[in-house]
Write a protein that holds these residues in place. Sequence first.
Motif, short mmCIF file in Angstrom:
data_model
loop_
_atom_site.label_atom_id
_atom_site.label_comp_id
_atom_site.label_asym_id
_atom_site.label_seq_id
_atom_site.Cartn_x
_atom_site.Cartn_y
_atom_site.Cartn_z
N UNK A 1 -9.47 14.32 8.50
CA UNK A 1 -9.24 14.26 9.94
C UNK A 1 -7.80 13.94 10.32
N UNK A 2 -6.95 13.77 9.30
CA UNK A 2 -5.53 13.64 9.57
C UNK A 2 -5.02 12.23 9.80
N UNK A 3 -5.85 11.22 9.57
CA UNK A 3 -5.39 9.84 9.75
C UNK A 3 -4.63 9.34 8.53
N UNK A 4 -4.98 9.85 7.36
CA UNK A 4 -4.38 9.42 6.11
C UNK A 4 -3.48 10.50 5.52
N UNK A 5 -2.41 10.06 4.85
CA UNK A 5 -1.54 10.98 4.12
C UNK A 5 -2.02 11.25 2.72
N UNK A 6 -2.81 10.32 2.18
CA UNK A 6 -3.31 10.50 0.83
C UNK A 6 -4.42 9.53 0.52
N UNK A 7 -5.32 9.95 -0.38
CA UNK A 7 -6.38 9.09 -0.89
C UNK A 7 -6.27 9.08 -2.40
N UNK A 8 -6.19 7.89 -2.98
CA UNK A 8 -6.03 7.72 -4.41
C UNK A 8 -7.20 6.94 -4.98
N UNK A 9 -7.33 6.92 -6.30
CA UNK A 9 -8.27 5.98 -6.88
C UNK A 9 -7.82 4.58 -6.48
N UNK A 10 -8.75 3.66 -6.43
CA UNK A 10 -8.41 2.30 -6.01
C UNK A 10 -7.29 1.72 -6.88
N UNK A 11 -7.29 2.06 -8.14
CA UNK A 11 -6.29 1.51 -9.05
C UNK A 11 -4.90 2.09 -8.81
N UNK A 12 -4.83 3.24 -8.16
CA UNK A 12 -3.56 3.94 -8.01
C UNK A 12 -2.93 3.80 -6.63
N UNK A 13 -3.66 3.24 -5.66
CA UNK A 13 -3.15 3.26 -4.29
C UNK A 13 -1.89 2.41 -4.14
N UNK A 14 -1.80 1.28 -4.82
CA UNK A 14 -0.61 0.44 -4.71
C UNK A 14 0.61 1.16 -5.28
N UNK A 15 0.43 1.84 -6.39
CA UNK A 15 1.53 2.60 -6.98
C UNK A 15 1.99 3.73 -6.08
N UNK A 16 1.05 4.38 -5.42
CA UNK A 16 1.40 5.47 -4.51
C UNK A 16 2.17 4.95 -3.30
N UNK A 17 1.73 3.83 -2.74
CA UNK A 17 2.44 3.25 -1.60
C UNK A 17 3.86 2.88 -2.00
N UNK A 18 4.03 2.28 -3.16
CA UNK A 18 5.36 1.89 -3.61
C UNK A 18 6.23 3.11 -3.89
N UNK B 1 7.35 2.43 8.04
CA UNK B 1 6.26 1.55 7.61
C UNK B 1 5.23 2.36 6.83
N UNK B 2 4.88 1.87 5.65
CA UNK B 2 3.86 2.50 4.81
C UNK B 2 2.66 1.57 4.72
N UNK B 3 1.49 2.05 5.12
CA UNK B 3 0.27 1.25 5.03
C UNK B 3 -0.40 1.49 3.68
N UNK B 4 -0.63 0.42 2.95
CA UNK B 4 -1.36 0.46 1.68
C UNK B 4 -2.75 -0.09 1.96
N UNK B 5 -3.73 0.81 2.11
CA UNK B 5 -5.04 0.43 2.63
C UNK B 5 -6.07 0.39 1.50
N UNK B 6 -6.66 -0.78 1.34
CA UNK B 6 -7.70 -0.97 0.34
C UNK B 6 -8.90 -1.65 0.99
N UNK B 7 -10.07 -1.37 0.48
CA UNK B 7 -11.27 -2.06 0.94
C UNK B 7 -11.54 -1.89 2.42
N UNK B 8 -11.81 -2.99 3.10
CA UNK B 8 -12.15 -2.96 4.52
C UNK B 8 -10.92 -2.77 5.39
N UNK C 1 0.28 6.51 5.75
CA UNK C 1 -0.92 5.75 5.42
C UNK C 1 -1.57 6.33 4.18
N UNK C 2 -1.70 5.49 3.14
CA UNK C 2 -2.41 5.90 1.93
C UNK C 2 -3.53 4.89 1.69
N UNK C 3 -4.62 5.38 1.13
CA UNK C 3 -5.81 4.52 0.99
C UNK C 3 -6.47 4.73 -0.35
N UNK C 4 -7.15 3.69 -0.80
CA UNK C 4 -8.01 3.80 -1.96
C UNK C 4 -9.28 4.55 -1.62
#
Length: 268
Positions: free
Chosen positions: A182-199, A106-113, A128-131
């Motif tokens: 703190x190790x909760x996320x695997x990556x932080x991207x610009x908001x525009x790029x997070x969906x592409x990274x998750x995919x 499971x890959x979490x694509x995290x944006x906003x709240x 887990x990747x986030x914007x």
Amino acid sequence: PSWTDMAGQVRIAADGGISRVTLSHAGKLNAMSRAMWRELRSVFEGIQQDASIRCVIVEGEGGHFCAGGDIAEYPAFRFSEQGLRDFHEDDVWGGLDAMLCCDVPLVAQIEGNCMGAGVEIASCCDIRVAGASAKFGAPIACLGFPMAPREAKLVSEALGGLTAREMLLEAAVLDAPTLLLRGFLNGVLTDADVAGEALARARRIAALAPQAARLNKQTFRTLNQLNPSVSGSSDAMEFVANSAYAYADSAEHREGIAAFLGKRKPVF
């Protein structure tokens, strides 16, 4: 399948070996209703039984992951001990446990709240990747109640004890770069790029051996359940080890080794 309800919906859509589970609750930043928790359980129980699915992306609709629980529903059940127990032990934990018991990555694509229930759902994911603008917290102390025990254990293990305490005791809201450190996320991207990274991550997973991925998740789940300080854990580990090699003669195992030796790309 798709479930629709006035109190939001959980949708699943497939694209090849990758499925996308979308949390959707218009006007409430995808806050989880009771109906959505039940749908979440049904969706992931179905995914577990579908051998064609190699990876799942979990996302929220409209630029937010999940803003927590649907507080508008709370007066109907939270002030009864039995009603409160049923909500957390059956509805909420039923959905979360179905995710935790799912052998598909499971890959979490995290944006906003990503608040409360959102943190819990993200905690069930393997990657887990986030914007960069995503915000994380569980400020339920402002609402006058603690986190349910199973849920607290889940987020404490995923976030780390200090961060979980900060969120629950201070009602702290933390940003994505902080949770990356703190190790909760695997990556932080610009908001525009997070969906592409998750995919991209989902595609990398889906291109690899699906049986091996499922077996790895089963192993991680079993090991997480072991407590080395409890008598009998060594026996449990022995049981895990004794059953861990049944894949030896599988077609996937043979194909992976043969492809390497034959200097070609494996076909899984």
